[in-house]
Design an enzyme around this catalytic site. Structure first.
Site, PDB file in Angstrom:
ATOM      1  N   GLY A 163       0.832  -1.197   0.000  1.00 25.75           N
ATOM      2  CA  GLY A 163       0.000   0.000   0.000  1.00 25.75           C
ATOM      3  C   GLY A 163       0.870   1.252   0.000  1.00 25.75           C
TER       4      GLY A 163
ATOM      5  CB  CYS B 153       5.677   2.016   7.058  1.00 27.68           C
ATOM      6  SG  CYS B 153       5.084   3.567   6.356  1.00 27.68           S
ATOM      7  CG  LEU B 154       6.733   1.199   0.841  1.00 29.17           C
ATOM      8  CD1 LEU B 154       6.058   1.528  -0.478  1.00 29.17           C
ATOM      9  CD2 LEU B 154       7.876   0.217   0.634  1.00 29.17           C
TER      10      LEU B 154
ATOM     11  CG  HIS C 208       0.369   6.455   5.735  1.00 24.54           C
ATOM     12  ND1 HIS C 208       1.492   7.073   6.250  1.00 24.54           N
ATOM     13  CD2 HIS C 208       0.741   5.171   5.484  1.00 24.54           C
ATOM     14  CE1 HIS C 208       2.485   6.189   6.315  1.00 24.54           C
ATOM     15  NE2 HIS C 208       2.059   5.032   5.859  1.00 24.54           N
TER      16      HIS C 208
ATOM     17  CG  HIS D 115      -0.013   0.889   7.321  1.00 21.18           C
ATOM     18  ND1 HIS D 115       0.998   0.465   8.170  1.00 21.18           N
ATOM     19  CD2 HIS D 115       0.558   1.809   6.508  1.00 21.18           C
ATOM     20  CE1 HIS D 115       2.112   1.110   7.867  1.00 21.18           C
ATOM     21  NE2 HIS D 115       1.883   1.927   6.861  1.00 21.18           N
ATOM     22  CD  GLU D 116      -0.996   2.307   2.903  1.00 22.72           C
ATOM     23  OE1 GLU D 116      -0.679   3.511   2.802  1.00 22.72           O
ATOM     24  OE2 GLU D 116      -0.159   1.409   3.121  1.00 22.72           O
TER      25      GLU D 116
ATOM     26  CD  GLN E 275       3.514   5.654   2.672  1.00 17.73           C
ATOM     27  OE1 GLN E 275       2.500   5.125   2.254  1.00 17.73           O
ATOM     28  NE2 GLN E 275       4.547   4.967   3.137  1.00 17.73           N
TER      29      GLN E 275
HETATM   30 ZN    ZN Z   1       2.981   3.219   5.696  1.00 18.37          ZN
END
Ligand code: ZN
Length: 189
Positions: free
Chosen positions: A45, A107-108, A153, A149-150, A50
């Protein structure tokens, strides 16, 4: 186009995303670029924050993960998860429906940092899709984790905020280093 991924320490990750009122050519391009960026990083995701843009937009694709199952219900009936992939969520609203379940998360924006996070095992989701059409579904497993999670964000919430105190304390030196490196990089510009 693969976009640079913003790392922990960049203030945009703490910004609540603006709602998207129209699917403009810019939004379409952003969606395509976010998929390309997520695939290049082998992520499940990616949220607009991000890639440095505080908007209520996230892209998700759980198909590459075969060892962590997902479930999907459409109109109260079980459905193929793949039928919903790749998934674009615009202005998503989620309601937890399951008991909390702990599971590994990364997480990226936090390279090489992983931790078990407890989240509701299933959620009801309402959002707009890539064409601005309303969609609604219930999901569980990895997909439910990714959606939560997304969506976090999009509200400026990060997975470190969901860690238990002990886990976060253990990771704190790495988090501090990452934050300092990001801030240093920002000053140079
Ligand atoms: Zn993340």
């Amino acid at each position: 186009m693969v976009l640079p991924i913003v790392k922990y320490g960049h203030p945009v990750l703490r910004k609540k995303g603006e709602r998207i009122e129209a699917i403009t050519p810019e939004i379409k391009k952003l969606i395509a670029d976010m998929f390309e960026t997520m695939e290049a990083s082998h992520g499940v995701g990616l949220a607009a924050q991000q890639v440095g843009i505080a908007k209520q937009l996230t892209v998700i694709d759980v198909r590459a993960v075969t060892d962590r199952p997902s479930t999907l219900e459409l109109d109260g009936k079980p459905a193929e998860v793949d039928s919903l992939m790749p998934l674009v969520l615009i202005n998503p609203e989620i309601i937890p429906v399951g008991e909390p379940v702990a599971g590994p998360e990364g997480c990226l924006s936090f390279p090489e940092i992983f931790a078990d996070i407890s989240r509701p095992g299933a959620v009801d989701v309402q959002a707009l899709d890539a064409k601005g059409r309303p969609i609604a579904f219930r999901c569980g497993g990895l997909l439910a984790r990714a959606v939560q999670h997304e969506t976090d964000h999009l509200n400026g919430v990060l997975f470190i905020d969901r860690m238990d105190k002990k886990t976060k304390a253990e990771l704190q030196p790495e988090l501090d280093d990452l934050q300092a490196a990001t801030k240093k990089g920002l000053q140079k510009k």
